[in-house]
Design an enzyme around this catalytic site. Structure first.
Site, PDB file in Angstrom:
ATOM      1  N   LYS A 215       0.857  -1.185   0.000  1.00 18.06           N
ATOM      2  CA  LYS A 215       0.000   0.000   0.000  1.00 18.06           C
ATOM      3  C   LYS A 215       0.890   1.229   0.000  1.00 18.06           C
ATOM      4  O   LYS A 215       2.013   1.216   0.536  1.00 18.06           O
ATOM      5  CB  LYS A 215      -0.887   0.025   1.247  1.00 18.06           C
ATOM      6  CG  LYS A 215      -2.190   0.790   1.042  1.00 18.06           C
ATOM      7  CD  LYS A 215      -3.174   0.008   0.190  1.00 18.06           C
ATOM      8  CE  LYS A 215      -4.538   0.659   0.150  1.00 18.06           C
ATOM      9  NZ  LYS A 215      -5.537  -0.170  -0.527  1.00 18.06           N
TER      10      LYS A 215
ATOM     11  N   GLY B  54     -20.965   6.259   4.677  1.00 16.98           N
ATOM     12  CA  GLY B  54     -20.025   6.631   3.626  1.00 16.98           C
ATOM     13  C   GLY B  54     -20.571   6.248   2.264  1.00 16.98           C
ATOM     14  O   GLY B  54     -20.661   5.066   1.933  1.00 16.98           O
ATOM     15  N   VAL B  55     -20.970   7.248   1.482  1.00 17.21           N
ATOM     16  CA  VAL B  55     -21.549   6.965   0.153  1.00 17.21           C
ATOM     17  C   VAL B  55     -20.727   7.658  -0.931  1.00 17.21           C
ATOM     18  O   VAL B  55     -21.241   8.314  -1.815  1.00 17.21           O
ATOM     19  CB  VAL B  55     -23.041   7.372   0.076  1.00 17.21           C
ATOM     20  CG1 VAL B  55     -23.894   6.386   0.834  1.00 17.21           C
ATOM     21  CG2 VAL B  55     -23.276   8.791   0.599  1.00 17.21           C
ATOM     22  N   GLY B  56     -19.418   7.489  -0.808  1.00 21.72           N
ATOM     23  CA  GLY B  56     -18.522   7.959  -1.851  1.00 21.72           C
ATOM     24  C   GLY B  56     -18.509   6.979  -3.000  1.00 21.72           C
ATOM     25  O   GLY B  56     -19.542   6.407  -3.360  1.00 21.72           O
TER      26      GLY B  56
ATOM     27  N   VAL C  60     -17.472   3.815  -3.497  1.00 19.98           N
ATOM     28  CA  VAL C  60     -17.954   2.450  -3.288  1.00 19.98           C
ATOM     29  C   VAL C  60     -19.347   2.442  -2.683  1.00 19.98           C
ATOM     30  O   VAL C  60     -20.243   1.721  -3.140  1.00 19.98           O
ATOM     31  CB  VAL C  60     -16.982   1.661  -2.396  1.00 19.98           C
ATOM     32  CG1 VAL C  60     -17.528   0.260  -2.117  1.00 19.98           C
ATOM     33  CG2 VAL C  60     -15.608   1.572  -3.045  1.00 19.98           C
ATOM     34  N   GLY C  61     -19.550   3.242  -1.640  1.00 16.30           N
ATOM     35  CA  GLY C  61     -20.837   3.254  -0.953  1.00 16.30           C
ATOM     36  C   GLY C  61     -22.002   3.570  -1.865  1.00 16.30           C
ATOM     37  O   GLY C  61     -23.078   2.973  -1.745  1.00 16.30           O
TER      38      GLY C  61
END
Length: 360
Positions: free
Chosen positions: A82, A182-184, A186-187
């Site tokens: 990472k 969290g609805v960025g 992916v969400g």
């Protein structure tokens, strides 16, 4: 650009940790390679305004370790790594910075392959790719897999279905109440899958534009103002899809959901949290098991990207999650322990034949 390697007791579990600094572009980055036992270490680049270097390093080390287990459990011939770029992506992104970072990645000779993560996009990968071939998750226009959040969300949805089967004997999520934190990138996609099957979806996010977009696309989705308000609801499933550490002692003690299954990496604030969840009868689907769809998607680029092939492989996350949960039940251990054991078994059985991965 300068870089230096680190040797410290804090990093001894990892094969390699490298810092880089490019004064001209403002780049400050860390790459952590946890393991190359199964192949080159693949993991995204997170661009985040960390408060200090120590916090950035800790995040890189934790995320790299998770990628090792994620790739192993997904059956991929890849290791775990990472990278983090320290700074505010809204203020610092530039062609100069990403190309400097690409040259940094190139110095590792293919032992680390980068991709998208929080704060970076496929377009950023295109810029990085002008300086190194060791990048995946590029735009479709540049022969890449595009936005990996698409299959990350799809895989989480498959893992959620398997979790529902383990919890209630039925994988159908219709009528279930799912809270998504969290609805960025992916969400938002996960919300779409849930709405499509008739789930009741409640969401929360600190970033108003993300909420506005979900409201525009899915008018029936309910919105609450905070994570605390979301956690106070009687949920069937809680889906943490923001940054890590969402499951701490307080959340574990008060959460009302029967299942936790989300896209965020490193959801457990510390290993003891899962035992609290387990003791309370809350089923936790290990994050690196269910969120491997994005890794599967970008890894498919190595064969010449096919979305349908990658999606078919990501569908297998249902069976992988079922296997983890059945192993946990059979062995009388929490699911995260079962997932670790299954991943470690593959690393030991296959990885011992290879040792360190070195460029050919």
């Amino acid at each position: 650009m300068t870089s230096h390697h680190v040797s410290d007791p804090f990093t001894q579990e990892h094969e390699q940790v490298v810092f880089a600094h490019d004064e001209a572009s403002g780049l400050r980055a860390i790459i952590a390679i946890h393991s190359t036992a199964l192949g080159p270490a693949l993991g995204g680049t997170r661009f985040h305004a960390y408060p200090d270097t120590a916090t950035a390093l800790a995040d890189a080390l934790d995320l790299a370790r998770g990628m090792t287990y994620k790739a192993a459990l997904a059956g991929l011939d890849l290791g775990g790594g990472k990278a983090v770029i320290i700074g505010d992506p809204h203020q610092m992104k530039s062609e100069h910075l990403f190309r400097a970072y690409g040259r940094f990645v190139e110095t590792l000779g293919g032992r680390y392959i980068t991709a998208c993560d929080v704060g970076t996009t496929s377009h950023d990968m295109d810029l990085i790719g002008r300086e190194t071939a060791h990048v995946t998750g590029r735009t479709l226009a540049h022969g890449g897999a595009g936005d990996s959040s698409v299959l990350t969300a799809f895989g989480v949805f498959q893992g959620m279905r398997a979790s529902a089967e383990a919890a209630w004997g039925d994988s159908n999520l219709s009528g279930r109440t799912v809270g998504v934190l969290g609805v960025g990138k992916v969400g938002r996609h996960l919300v779409g899958h849930l709405v499509d099957v008739g789930a009741r979806v409640v969401v929360s996010d600190v970033w108003q534009p993300a909420i506005d977009r979900v409201r525009d696309e899915y008018p029936d989705v309910e919105v609450v103002e905070s994570a605390e308000a979301l956690l106070a609801l009687p949920l069937d499933v809680y889906a943490p899809c923001a940054l890590g550490g969402a499951l701490d002692d307080e959340v574990a003690a008060h959460l009302q959901a029967r299942v936790v299954c989300g896209a965020a990496n490193n959801q457990l604030a510390h290993p003891g949290v899962e035992k609290v969840l387990d003791d309370r009868g809350i089923l936790y689907a290990p994050d690196y098991c269910v969120n491997a769809g994005g890794l599967i998607q970008v890894a498919d680029e190595f064969e010449g990207f096919s979305f349908e092939r990658a999606k078919h492989r990501a569908t297998g996350i249902f069976d992988t999650t079922r296997n983890v949960l059945e192993t946990a039940r059979r062995d009388g251990v929490p699911p995260a322990v079962a997932a670790d054991r299954l991943a470690a078994r593959r690393i030991n059985e296959v990885g011992r034949l290879r040792g360190l991965w070195l460029p050919r």
